[in-house]
Design a protein around this motif. Structure first.
Motif, PDB file in Angstrom:
ATOM      1  N   TYR A 148     -17.780   8.020 -23.889  1.00  0.00           N
ATOM      2  CA  TYR A 148     -18.742   8.525 -24.866  1.00  0.00           C
ATOM      3  C   TYR A 148     -18.068   9.272 -26.015  1.00  0.00           C
ATOM      4  O   TYR A 148     -18.727   9.648 -26.971  1.00  0.00           O
ATOM      5  N   VAL A 149     -16.767   9.501 -25.911  1.00  0.00           N
ATOM      6  CA  VAL A 149     -16.066  10.349 -26.869  1.00  0.00           C
ATOM      7  C   VAL A 149     -15.273   9.557 -27.902  1.00  0.00           C
ATOM      8  O   VAL A 149     -15.378   9.808 -29.092  1.00  0.00           O
ATOM      9  N   ASN A 150     -14.501   8.609 -27.457  1.00  0.00           N
ATOM     10  CA  ASN A 150     -13.547   7.930 -28.331  1.00  0.00           C
ATOM     11  C   ASN A 150     -14.139   6.723 -29.054  1.00  0.00           C
ATOM     12  O   ASN A 150     -15.055   6.072 -28.558  1.00  0.00           O
ATOM     13  N   ILE A 151     -13.567   6.456 -30.203  1.00  0.00           N
ATOM     14  CA  ILE A 151     -13.760   5.191 -30.892  1.00  0.00           C
ATOM     15  C   ILE A 151     -12.380   4.541 -30.882  1.00  0.00           C
ATOM     16  O   ILE A 151     -11.447   5.029 -31.514  1.00  0.00           O
TER      17      ILE A 151
ATOM     18  N   ILE B 229     -28.853   5.116 -33.018  1.00  0.00           N
ATOM     19  CA  ILE B 229     -29.302   6.503 -32.841  1.00  0.00           C
ATOM     20  C   ILE B 229     -29.529   6.798 -31.366  1.00  0.00           C
ATOM     21  O   ILE B 229     -29.105   7.839 -30.849  1.00  0.00           O
ATOM     22  N   TYR B 230     -30.167   5.867 -30.666  1.00  0.00           N
ATOM     23  CA  TYR B 230     -30.459   6.050 -29.248  1.00  0.00           C
ATOM     24  C   TYR B 230     -29.177   6.271 -28.451  1.00  0.00           C
ATOM     25  O   TYR B 230     -29.068   7.203 -27.665  1.00  0.00           O
ATOM     26  N   PHE B 231     -28.175   5.415 -28.666  1.00  0.00           N
ATOM     27  CA  PHE B 231     -26.950   5.517 -27.879  1.00  0.00           C
ATOM     28  C   PHE B 231     -26.016   6.623 -28.364  1.00  0.00           C
ATOM     29  O   PHE B 231     -25.119   7.028 -27.641  1.00  0.00           O
ATOM     30  N   LEU B 232     -26.222   7.120 -29.551  1.00  0.00           N
ATOM     31  CA  LEU B 232     -25.422   8.253 -30.019  1.00  0.00           C
ATOM     32  C   LEU B 232     -26.019   9.598 -29.586  1.00  0.00           C
ATOM     33  O   LEU B 232     -25.286  10.514 -29.222  1.00  0.00           O
TER      34      LEU B 232
ATOM     35  N   THR C 138     -18.545   1.740 -24.574  1.00  0.00           N
ATOM     36  CA  THR C 138     -17.600   2.356 -25.501  1.00  0.00           C
ATOM     37  C   THR C 138     -17.891   1.887 -26.928  1.00  0.00           C
ATOM     38  O   THR C 138     -18.827   1.148 -27.167  1.00  0.00           O
ATOM     39  N   ARG C 139     -17.055   2.352 -27.851  1.00  0.00           N
ATOM     40  CA  ARG C 139     -17.120   1.934 -29.260  1.00  0.00           C
ATOM     41  C   ARG C 139     -15.719   1.531 -29.685  1.00  0.00           C
ATOM     42  O   ARG C 139     -14.730   2.044 -29.178  1.00  0.00           O
ATOM     43  N   LEU C 140     -15.660   0.619 -30.671  1.00  0.00           N
ATOM     44  CA  LEU C 140     -14.362   0.270 -31.223  1.00  0.00           C
ATOM     45  C   LEU C 140     -14.445   0.088 -32.724  1.00  0.00           C
ATOM     46  O   LEU C 140     -15.462  -0.363 -33.245  1.00  0.00           O
ATOM     47  N   HIS C 141     -13.384   0.502 -33.400  1.00  0.00           N
ATOM     48  CA  HIS C 141     -13.224   0.312 -34.844  1.00  0.00           C
ATOM     49  C   HIS C 141     -12.283  -0.873 -34.984  1.00  0.00           C
ATOM     50  O   HIS C 141     -11.159  -0.856 -34.503  1.00  0.00           O
TER      51      HIS C 141
END
Length: 184
Positions: A115-118, A177-180, A15-18
């Motif tokens: 893969y969608v949310n931050i 870039i790879y993971f996006l 995932t990603r987090l801000h």
């Protein structure tokens, strides 16, 4: 850790987090230092700690330790230990009670991949403020002065390097870039 010991195809994006935080715990209430970033959470598993050559950068890592899941749970409850706010957030929300608890599923399926949310997080209260007097950015129920919702931008030093210098870290740019785009 040498790159050859961490093949990129074995990383698992989760995932990603801000996230943001003023470094008030180590540098006081008026600390000019802090973070405001979007982080990518990636997993990489090894069968043995002997598979990795670890030489931490002294400006980035105070110490490291191999622990069990229960050992990390115990460490998180120990108030005398200092962890970065982002690590505490990840542990509380995902790591200890889903990802690590169900590690085989985490690493072999997309069950826990987002893969969608931050995901957006304010820091714990002890990391609010700093030199920029930043208040909560994301959670409406968080306490703080509504007039101070500017965050850390322009108020708290976050980088010593220019944008061009930051972009010259080609390994970090390539990984993003790879993971996006290649393996979202």
């Amino acid at each position: 850790i040498p790159a050859k010991e961490l093949p990129i195809e074995k990383f698992k994006f989760l995932t990603r987090l801000h996230y943001w935080a003023a470094d008030t715990v180590t540098h006081g209430n008026e600390s000019p230092w802090g973070e405001h970033e979007i982080d990518y959470v990636l997993f990489f598993c090894v069968k043995s700690k002997d598979e990795l050559t670890i030489k931490p950068h002294p400006d980035e890592v105070d110490a490291y330790k191999w622990v069990t899941r229960q050992g990390l749970i115990d460490m998180m409850e120990d108030k005398s230990l200092l962890f970065s706010p982002w690590f505490r957030l990840i542990c509380k929300k995902w790591l200890l009670y889903s990802w690590w608890k169900d590690l085989n599923t985490t690493m072999t399926t997309d069950k826990y991949c987002d893969y969608v949310n931050i995901h957006c997080f304010d820091p714990p209260k002890e990391h609010l403020g700093g030199g920029g007097k930043a208040g909560p950015l994301f959670e409406k129920e968080a306490e703080g002065d509504e007039s101070k919702k500017q965050g850390a931008y322009g108020k708290v030093k976050t980088h010593k390097e220019s944008t061009l210098k930051q972009l010259s870290h080609i390994d970090e740019v390539f990984a993003a870039i790879y993971f996006l785009y290649v393996k979202p």
